[in-house]
Write an enzyme that holds these catalytic residues in place. Structure first.
Site, PDB file in Angstrom:
ATOM      1  N   ASN A 112       0.840  -1.184   0.000  1.00  0.00           N
ATOM      2  CA  ASN A 112       0.000   0.000   0.000  1.00  0.00           C
ATOM      3  C   ASN A 112       0.874   1.232   0.000  1.00  0.00           C
ATOM      4  O   ASN A 112       2.089   1.147   0.035  1.00  0.00           O
ATOM      5  CB  ASN A 112      -0.988  -0.024   1.183  1.00  0.00           C
ATOM      6  CG  ASN A 112      -0.292   0.040   2.524  1.00  0.00           C
ATOM      7  OD1 ASN A 112       0.724   0.701   2.694  1.00  0.00           O
ATOM      8  ND2 ASN A 112      -0.856  -0.667   3.489  1.00  0.00           N
ATOM      9  N   ALA A 114       1.423   3.421   2.205  1.00  0.00           N
ATOM     10  CA  ALA A 114       2.024   3.857   3.461  1.00  0.00           C
ATOM     11  C   ALA A 114       3.320   3.135   3.755  1.00  0.00           C
ATOM     12  O   ALA A 114       4.217   3.679   4.374  1.00  0.00           O
ATOM     13  CB  ALA A 114       1.038   3.633   4.617  1.00  0.00           C
ATOM     14  N   CYS A 115       3.436   1.881   3.330  1.00  0.00           N
ATOM     15  CA  CYS A 115       4.574   1.073   3.766  1.00  0.00           C
ATOM     16  C   CYS A 115       4.989   0.121   2.664  1.00  0.00           C
ATOM     17  O   CYS A 115       4.200  -0.677   2.185  1.00  0.00           O
ATOM     18  CB  CYS A 115       4.200   0.287   5.017  1.00  0.00           C
ATOM     19  SG  CYS A 115       5.420  -0.924   5.522  1.00  0.00           S
ATOM     20  N   GLY A 116       6.251   0.177   2.275  1.00  0.00           N
ATOM     21  CA  GLY A 116       6.728  -0.651   1.178  1.00  0.00           C
ATOM     22  C   GLY A 116       6.831  -2.111   1.512  1.00  0.00           C
ATOM     23  O   GLY A 116       6.996  -2.940   0.626  1.00  0.00           O
ATOM     24  N   CYS A 118       4.464  -3.564   3.730  1.00  0.00           N
ATOM     25  CA  CYS A 118       3.150  -4.032   4.154  1.00  0.00           C
ATOM     26  C   CYS A 118       2.604  -5.027   3.141  1.00  0.00           C
ATOM     27  O   CYS A 118       2.628  -4.788   1.944  1.00  0.00           O
ATOM     28  CB  CYS A 118       2.190  -2.849   4.285  1.00  0.00           C
ATOM     29  SG  CYS A 118       2.676  -1.670   5.550  1.00  0.00           S
TER      30      CYS A 118
END
Length: 288
Positions: A112, A114-116, A118
């Site tokens: 997603n 927000a976080c590579g 996740c």
């Protein structure tokens, strides 16, 4: 200098909103950064989906594959382009496809904005194994480093419109801005930047400086290691794992670079001289 000029089709969207303040309620128009899913179809592997700000998608895919150890130069690609009439689907064909390397990309099954990492089933550390420590021969002065955020701010066109984007910028040893990419995702901005370097034969980035508009996390340092970046600066804080990787691979890592000051977390000798060398290892239990 190669910067995102904010003119690509999907950079931002305008809509009507209401603002409440001490003066009451005001109707006005606002600009939002667009977030859409990009499906990356690597021939012979499972598709990867990432949420991103549309634009520079080829660079995003190239940078992602560089960071995962799937590709290392533009000559590795037979095809890397959007499917006709599908701006959110990118087709990639490698000249020398290896299933074992493609598995690394498949582990990224869903990322997603927000976080590579996740959604990943496993951290892909094997791509970094055996890499030599990074080298940066040019001097790094306080004046040079403290000048970088101002240059970044001048060129963050989409952020100026929306206030909702991260940026990654590439500078040479003299502080000259070479390229800048913006995205709703921190990791996407770095992938777009390293992908630009890969597709334009600029790798390795050993004598270059990367500036991050936010914090320096594990996955961002990992991506910089794969692009052979030896100096990473962040406007905000690094994480303990980011510091651990920076010290292990010889990266100079600077955090809280703003208002004319900064902290040095790794590679201090490049800035202050050999007598200021920091330990090579990090006690994660103490730092976490």
């Amino acid at each position: 200098m190669d910067v995102a000029d904010g003119t690509h089709e999907y950079g931002d969207v305008h809509l009507d909103i209401l603002t409440l303040d001490t003066q009451g309620v005001t109707a006005r128009e606002d600009a939002l950064a667009i977030e859409e899913a990009l499906e990356i179809r690597l021939a012979g592997s499972e598709p990867v989906i990432t949420m991103r700000t549309p634009g520079h998608d080829r660079e995003l895919a190239a940078g992602l594959m560089l960071s995962e150890g799937v590709a290392h130069s533009k000559d590795d690609f037979e095809v890397i382009d959007h499917l006709v009439g599908q701006p959110n689907v990118l087709q990639v064909v490698l000249k020398r496809f290896k299933a074992t390397k493609a598995e690394r990309l498949a582990r990224s099954s869903l990322s997603n904005s927000a976080c590579g990492v996740c959604g990943k089933k496993k951290l892909n550390l094997e791509a970094m194994q055996g890499l030599a420590p990074l080298v940066f021969s040019s001097p790094l002065s306080r004046q040079l480093l403290t000048s970088l955020p101002g240059e970044l701010n001048k060129q963050q066109t989409l952020f100026a419109h929306t206030g909702g984007l991260h940026a990654a910028a590439l500078f040479d040893a003299n502080g000259q801005l070479l390229a800048l990419r913006e995205d709703v995702g921190r990791h996407n901005a770095v992938d777009k930047l390293t992908g630009w370097a890969l597709l334009n034969d600029q790798l390795p980035l050993g004598e270059r400086i990367v500036l991050l508009s936010g914090r320096a996390s594990f996955e961002l340092i990992q991506k910089c290691i794969m692009a052979r970046v030896s100096v990473v600066c962040a406007i905000s804080a690094p994480s303990s794992y980011a510091v651990r990787l920076a010290r292990e691979f010889g990266i100079t890592l600077v955090g809280f670079l703003r208002d004319g000051r900064f902290n040095i977390y790794a590679g201090a000798e490049r800035i202050l001289g050999p007598s200021y060398a920091l330990p090579a290892s990090v006690d994660n239990k103490r730092l976490a």
